[in-house]
Design a protein around this motif. Structure first.
Motif: not given
Lengths: 167, 197, 407
Positions: B36-37, B40, B72, B100, B102, B107, B131-133, C79
């Motif tokens: 996910c990060c 971002e 990330a 992040g 994780c 995480g 999560c995420p930043p 997620r």
């Protein structure tokens, strides 16, 4: 062809006591012994028009209330013309859990069967390329089994450490 | 500082400071985006947040051209040998941002397959929580890293020879009872796990 | 016995096989977006065989589902497909609510529909934008991300988190939406077609883009069904199947929209289907936001599946007991001891959950039917005979999300 007609056709073809059925909400399940699962699925595909294998999955019923068999494998079938859904379910047991592969019927079963093998160790007999898919080949456990701890057995800690001066 | 007798366009400084100033304003990130990060991270590079304002927009996907690795996303057991190999392929001087929750600590994924923080296995300079930043947080981490480079950097890379405090963190392997332990050590050189002990 | 001529030709290590070579693609490669690995066997530039190797992001999502209760698991589901988080939540709660037989309130259904369609736009924007980026169209990517940020703002307004909202709960939502949120959605619906048009004008007649996607990665209708494809990928191959129409869930019966299909089944058709679906989603959001019913978003608190409001927890004994029962880990929900499969039409295709419940507040088994996983299995069939550079185009059109692929 409605669900009832299909079940009646199956009863005619395989005998009345070849399988049991159960219903919950809008899910209709046909529960089969593992020896008969391939022939019934083949019949469902060829004669009843279930051309889409929507889902194939497995579970470990080790701690499930009133469970008699350990591993369950289900097939969610869809007839894309009429939209009828049917769940076919079968059970298998240790020490060598084996289910016939449906890869010859639906090519989409390829990876889904490999995943069930990877997670539970259920062997799909007749699968052309049955090996681990998500976990590394060297992994020795089947992590989704109920007797495997969620945090693993220390596999995630066993790597060399690279420190700043030496990298 | 300016020196008397010389024209105003001449300045005298320490070579370390000059090198740090050059290094910090041309960080080339290597986006090691796994989850996910990574999205971002893409958003940080895209129009609204625009990482180019901090001189770090030259994302290179080959480690040999980069000096900043941004990890990330969570790193799974199968991915860690790849991560270590990419880290070793990067030329010096190099830095690492763990983006992040994780990447920094595992995480929410405290499971059998996820490495509980990449700092257990590779060195990390800046940790970014979240999560995420948000992209703003990632930009702040780039600024923090620039600050760190300016403060501690030397042209000969002497700061890298000092082991960081508290690195690596305590191994979690001791938390697993001996009966549950299964040793299958990894090897980043071949990216396979070998059976031993 | 002398060797026959036919044997000599068929031997696999004969001279005609010598020039085949192997190329490793990934797991860290810009065009894989996240973490996939392909092992390609090449004849010059032509791909003879492709073997995907996945699992580089396997994080044990399904194992976690057996340790977290029905509400807690929403953070993990988010997620999975992180491009369309709320669509995952809708699928998860569709299974949980089918298990517990909960009928949602009309307002909740409408808000969920709006979120589902926003996520569809969000997912397709990233897919089309990133596909364009990989094929050299950087501007389309920036345009797409600009719109994505607006959807992030809408999520942030509703739940407080822009990326993983975790907005749904059993029997309802985290909280009701406010007037500002409604205005933001209205503004988005108003402005989106213009931005959509910008992307279309950049790509639809772009010769480079067309030549790199047309007739690449063709999947016929029969193959698509046999390989279990659903969603935009099946529809681009001519399978007219959309769970929103075929098995209407939530409030989809109330809305007027079209199912977008194509016949060609190539990368360009998949791109076109995705682009047009965005406009249909926009239409649905418009209808839903203008007809948003009033009333509560959660089901009645007497049903014992949703949290009572805070006032009644402090002021009445029933509310206190009810809150306590849901919070304590050994009480929580009382579910039937049975199993259920529920699926929704997520942006990527049929996203289903096979949920086995053992009567406690924690699921016994949560199996995801992940569209990315099933679609990536079609990749070796699509890519054979194409060039190395087409790998990027086909990957971009499949929209593989690694977290959902590996779970």
């Amino acid at each position: 062809m409605t669900r009832e007609e299909i079940v009646n056709k199956l009863r005619e073809r395989f005998g009345a006591d070849a399988f049991s059925t159960s219903e919950f909400r809008d899910n209709y399940r046909i529960i089969l012994p593992v020896e008969r699962v391939y022939s019934v699925l083949e019949y469902l595909k060829i004669s009843c028009g279930f051309d889409l294998l929507a889902e194939l999955g497995g579970a470990d019923y080790l701690q499930y209330p009133n469970a008699r068999d350990r591993y369950g494998v289900w097939y969610v079938l869809v007839n894309t013309t009429t939209g009828v859904r049917l769940i076919v379910k079968t059970f298998t047991n240790d020490p060598e859990p084996t289910v016939p592969s449906v890869y010859p019927l639906w090519k989409g079963a390829d990876w889904m069967e490999r995943e069930v093998y990877d997670m539970y160790g259920v062997v799909f007999d007749g699968h052309p390329d049955l090996r681990r898919i998500l976990l590394p080949d060297e992994f020795t456990s089947f992590p989704m089994r109920k007797d495997y701890p969620m945090r693993g057995r220390g596999e995630r800690h066993n790597f060399p450490i690279i420190s700043r001066p030496e990298s | 500082m300016a020196v008397e007798g010389l024209s105003e366009s001449v300045m005298v400084t320490q070579l370390d400071k000059l090198a740090n100033w050059v290094r910090k304003n041309s960080l080339w990130p290597m986006p090691f985006a796994t989850a996910c990060c990574g999205i971002e991270l893409m958003a940080t590079g895209a129009s609204r947040h625009d990482i180019a304002r901090f001189g770090a927009e030259a994302m290179r996907f080959t480690p040999r051209q980069c000096d900043l690795m941004i990890v990330a996303g969570r790193v799974a057991m199968k991915m860690l040998p790849v991560l270590q190999r990419i880290w070793l392929q990067m030329p010096e001087p190099k830095w690492c941002i763990s983006m992040g929750a994780c990447a920094s600590s595992g995480g929410v994924f405290d499971t059998y397959a996820v490495v509980q923080g990449i700092d257990r296995f590779i060195p990390v300079d800046v940790y970014v929580p979240g999560c995420p930043p948000r992209p703003e947080q990632l930009l702040q981490s780039v600024i923090d890293l620039q600050d760190k480079i300016q403060r501690t950097g030397t042209i000969a890379g002497k700061e890298f020879q000092i082991p960081a405090q508290g690195h690596p963190p305590r191994s979690l392997a001791v938390d697993v009872p001996p009966t549950e332990r299964m040793v299958a050590p990894g090897n980043y050189a071949t990216a396979t796990r070998l059976q031993s002990e | 016995m002398p060797l026959e001529l036919a044997d000599a030709i068929a031997t696999p290590d004969g001279p005609e096989q010598e020039y085949l070579w192997t190329l490793n693609f990934g797991p860290q490669h810009p065009a894989t977006h996240t973490t996939l690995r392909l092992i390609l066997t090449l004849d010059g530039e032509t791909i003879v065989k492709a073997v995907p190797d996945i699992g580089y992001l396997h994080s044990g999502f399904e194992k976690l589902g057996e340790h977290l209760d029905y509400n807690q698991y929403v953070t993990i589901v988010d997620r999975k497909n992180y491009i369309s988080p709320v669509a995952n939540e809708i699928a998860w709660f569709a299974a949980v609510e089918k298990l517990m037989d909960i009928q949602l309130t009309p307002r909740c259904q409408y808000i969920r529909v709006i979120f589902n369609e926003l996520m569809r736009i969000h997912d397709h924007l990233l897919c089309c934008g990133a596909a364009a980026l990989d094929l050299g169209g950087f501007t389309a990517f920036l345009y797409a991300f600009n719109q994505k940020e607006k959807i992030y703002d809408i999520c942030e307004r509703a739940s407080g988190q822009r990326f993983h909202p975790s907005f749904l709960r059993v029997g309802g939502l985290l909280r009701d939406v406010d007037e500002t949120w409604i205005d933001m959605v209205r503004a988005f619906v108003r402005d989106f077609p213009k931005a959509w048009n910008d992307i279309v004008r950049l790509l639809n007649r772009n010769r480079i883009f067309i030549e790199r996607t047309k007739d690449i990665g063709v999947l016929s209708k029969e193959e698509a069904t046999n390989l279990s494809c659903t969603g935009p990928i099946a529809r681009a191959s001519g399978v007219v199947r959309d769970l929103r129409k075929d098995e209407p869930y939530l409030a989809y019966k109330d809305f007027d929209f079209k199912v977008i299909c194509a016949r060609e089944g190539d990368c360009f058709a998949r791109y076109l289907v995705r682009m047009d679906e965005m406009l249909e989603s926009c239409k649905i959001i418009h209808q839903a936001i203008e007809n948003l019913p009033s009333g509560p978003v959660n089901v009645d608190a007497d049903s014992k599946v949703v949290m009572p409001n805070q006032l009644s927890v402090y002021r009445s004994i029933e509310g206190l007991i009810h809150h306590f029962e849901l919070i304590m880990t050994n009480r929580q929900w009382h579910t039937p001891v049975d199993e259920v499969y529920a699926a929704i039409e997520s942006p990527n295709g049929e996203l289903g959950y096979y949920l086995i419940a053992d009567g406690s507040g924690v699921a016994y088994r949560t199996r995801t039917r992940p569209p990315s996983f099933i679609h990536f299995a079609t990749f070796p069939y699509m890519i054979v005979g194409h060039q190395v550079s087409d790998v990027v185009a086909v990957l971009g059109s499949l929209n593989i999300i690694a977290a959902e692929l590996d779970r």
